[in-house]
Write an enzyme that holds these catalytic residues in place. Sequence first.
Site, PDB file in Angstrom:
ATOM      1  N   CYS A 246       0.747  -1.202  -0.026  1.00 39.08           N
ATOM      2  CA  CYS A 246      -0.018   0.092   0.139  1.00 39.08           C
ATOM      3  C   CYS A 246       0.971   1.142  -0.102  1.00 39.08           C
ATOM      4  O   CYS A 246       2.125   1.223  -0.521  1.00 39.08           O
ATOM      5  CB  CYS A 246      -1.036  -0.092   1.278  1.00 39.08           C
ATOM      6  SG  CYS A 246       0.027  -0.086   2.952  1.00 39.08           S
TER       7      CYS A 246
ATOM      8  N   ARG B 174      -3.390  -0.662   5.253  1.00 35.66           N
ATOM      9  CA  ARG B 174      -4.158  -1.703   4.493  1.00 35.66           C
ATOM     10  C   ARG B 174      -3.203  -2.795   4.236  1.00 35.66           C
ATOM     11  O   ARG B 174      -3.612  -4.032   4.487  1.00 35.66           O
ATOM     12  CB  ARG B 174      -4.569  -1.091   2.966  1.00 35.66           C
ATOM     13  CG  ARG B 174      -5.642  -0.118   3.085  1.00 35.66           C
ATOM     14  CD  ARG B 174      -5.734   0.594   1.844  1.00 35.66           C
ATOM     15  NE  ARG B 174      -4.660   1.613   1.591  1.00 35.66           N
ATOM     16  CZ  ARG B 174      -4.286   2.239   0.590  1.00 35.66           C
ATOM     17  NH1 ARG B 174      -5.158   2.161  -0.406  1.00 35.66           N
ATOM     18  NH2 ARG B 174      -3.235   3.068   0.378  1.00 35.66           N
TER      19      ARG B 174
ATOM     20  N   ASP C  11      -8.068   3.875   0.355  1.00 35.11           N
ATOM     21  CA  ASP C  11      -7.151   4.123   1.602  1.00 35.11           C
ATOM     22  C   ASP C  11      -8.088   4.773   2.840  1.00 35.11           C
ATOM     23  O   ASP C  11      -8.617   5.778   2.707  1.00 35.11           O
ATOM     24  CB  ASP C  11      -6.570   5.237   1.023  1.00 35.11           C
ATOM     25  CG  ASP C  11      -5.096   5.786   2.056  1.00 35.11           C
ATOM     26  OD1 ASP C  11      -5.200   5.284   3.207  1.00 35.11           O
ATOM     27  OD2 ASP C  11      -4.507   6.744   1.760  1.00 35.11           O
TER      28      ASP C  11
HETATM   29  P1  4NP Z   1      -1.966   2.693   4.020  1.00 35.26           P
HETATM   30  O1  4NP Z   1      -2.535   4.137   4.603  1.00 35.26           O
HETATM   31  O2  4NP Z   1      -1.345   3.206   2.701  1.00 35.26           O
HETATM   32  O3  4NP Z   1      -3.175   1.968   4.164  1.00 35.26           O
HETATM   33  O4  4NP Z   1      -0.957   2.401   5.131  1.00 35.26           O
HETATM   34  C1  4NP Z   1      -1.700   5.423   4.517  1.00 35.26           C
HETATM   35  C2  4NP Z   1      -0.914   5.553   5.718  1.00 35.26           C
HETATM   36  C3  4NP Z   1      -0.316   6.881   5.699  1.00 35.26           C
HETATM   37  C4  4NP Z   1      -0.199   7.526   4.644  1.00 35.26           C
HETATM   38  C5  4NP Z   1      -1.245   7.392   3.640  1.00 35.26           C
HETATM   39  C6  4NP Z   1      -1.931   6.449   3.728  1.00 35.26           C
HETATM   40  N1  4NP Z   1       0.495   8.821   4.794  1.00 35.26           N
HETATM   41  O5  4NP Z   1       0.191   9.826   3.860  1.00 35.26           O
HETATM   42  O6  4NP Z   1       1.114   9.121   5.836  1.00 35.26           O
END
Ligand code: 4NP
Length: 189
Positions: free
Chosen positions: A27, A33, A150
């Site tokens: 992800c 995710r 997300d």
């Molecule tokens: P993930 O969610 O991709 O599902 O782990 C996110 C976690 C952090 C960020 C974006 C999406 N971020 O911009 O820090």
Amino acid sequence: MPDDTPALDTVPAPRESFGPYRVCLVCLGNICRSPMAEAVLREELARAGLAEAVRVESAGTGDWHLGEGMFEPARAELARRGYDASGHRARQIKRGWLGRYDLVLAMDRANLANLRHWVSDEGTASRVRLLRWFDPALAADDPYQGEVPDPYGGPPEGYALAFELVHAAAAGLTERLARALGLPAPGRP
Ligand code: 4NP
């Protein structure tokens, strides 16, 4: 939905004839995710007797959270469902890692495009896919266009939805892996 979605995806043959089949879930931050998907897929595989036959990892395309544990709402959603991902530490995927995996599964099309951008050979490109292509119930009019949206920074419902989506895909992927690796599919005698 973009016209790139196979009806029901099949798994590519392993790169090597020995050792475990290697899957990496990807992800953006590797704190919501993909670690959720990692915990759920590992459990599905264990239930199917494939714990030793398939090795599961996860990573993010971004570097903001390196070394951190799961984001609390994602960890709490997993815990609520009986999964323990307290040992998770966020990693950033490196270009050179792609050749190590039999299957690299992105949560959304932005992750998919970033990963495929790195790949020059067709053999590796065909191993980089969306996780939800393995959800047997994925429909042409899927409201999430085959992605795991997300949930970061959003309401708790986003984490519950992410769990449901990765769970359905992990179950489908486990069945496909069981068939491909010549082992009994889950639920079969
Ligand atoms: P993930 O969610 O991709 O599902 O782990 C996110 C976690 C952090 C960020 C974006 C999406 N971020 O911009 O820090």
